[in-house]
Design a protein around this motif. Sequence first.
Motif: not given
Length: 319
Positions: A140-145
């Motif tokens: 999720p934190e990778e996609f948020a970028r």
Amino acid sequence: MKKIKYIARIKRFNPETKESNWQDFEVEVEDSLTVLELLMHIKDKIDNTLTFRSFCRSAICGSCAMIINGRSGLACKIQAKDKIKNGIIRIEPLHHLPVIKDLVVDQEPAFDKLKKIKPYLEPDPKVVPDNTKSESLVLPEEFARYDKQTDCILCMACYGQCNALEGEERYLGPFQLTKAFRFIMDTRDGMDVEERIKLVEENGIFDCVQCQMCLAACPKGIKPAEDILELRRIAKDVGEDTIATRRAKFWFETVFATGQIDKFNLPEVALADEKGKKIKENYEKEFRERGIPEEEFGPQPFKDIKSYQNFLKKLEKEL
């Protein structure tokens, strides 16, 4: 339903004569109409030769982008009554693109620029499985970028409002650079970051004037200007001798030495090519025509520069 009277002033283009002209349409319509519904009313009731693009009418397809009272936007999303000024609403085709007829533009030049940045994923075999039975996991934190950047609907509203394109039609454009940022941020992408950056350096990230007009134009709330700033930072980090590093180094050197940015010499130093020399020559010609003394072409140290430099040295140590 309340009705209101006003004039729709529309910029027409005749492909046979290659001539443009403004045409006024007096309307009395419901005050709830969107700009697209206003155009449909004019086409259905007044002039069936009026030509424009539309499809979904739900701000999803992006086909109805145009200039409304000087600002880009989706005609299906904007309320006509909100754009009436002095009894007139002005509607014209997107800027920086060839007009085919009336409000319809040829989008191919912008799409050709998009192709240059390779707007597709080149799978990293270390992350993306080579079979259809396994998933490629993204945290999720990778996609948020790059989550917001995936909302781009290629409406070209940002492109039609871009001030950088006013002086340089070769400039890639806002949505193209946002797409480049989106794939650089994608952990599944296998292309080297340095290679992707090279695709957007020439006529790209350093030609943006940071006018912020793309932020105002985007119907999805994407911020291309901020993506471009991030791309500049990435460019600075991935290369030892690039436009980014030369620009940043010279910027800090001149700011430290004088307290100001040396805009006169910056293009030649940063670009390090004939283009940079030509820009400096044009600056010099303009300055001389204005009667500016040669010693004032570049910045001069301001009073008490030593105190300023001592402050910067102290700040550098603290950081």
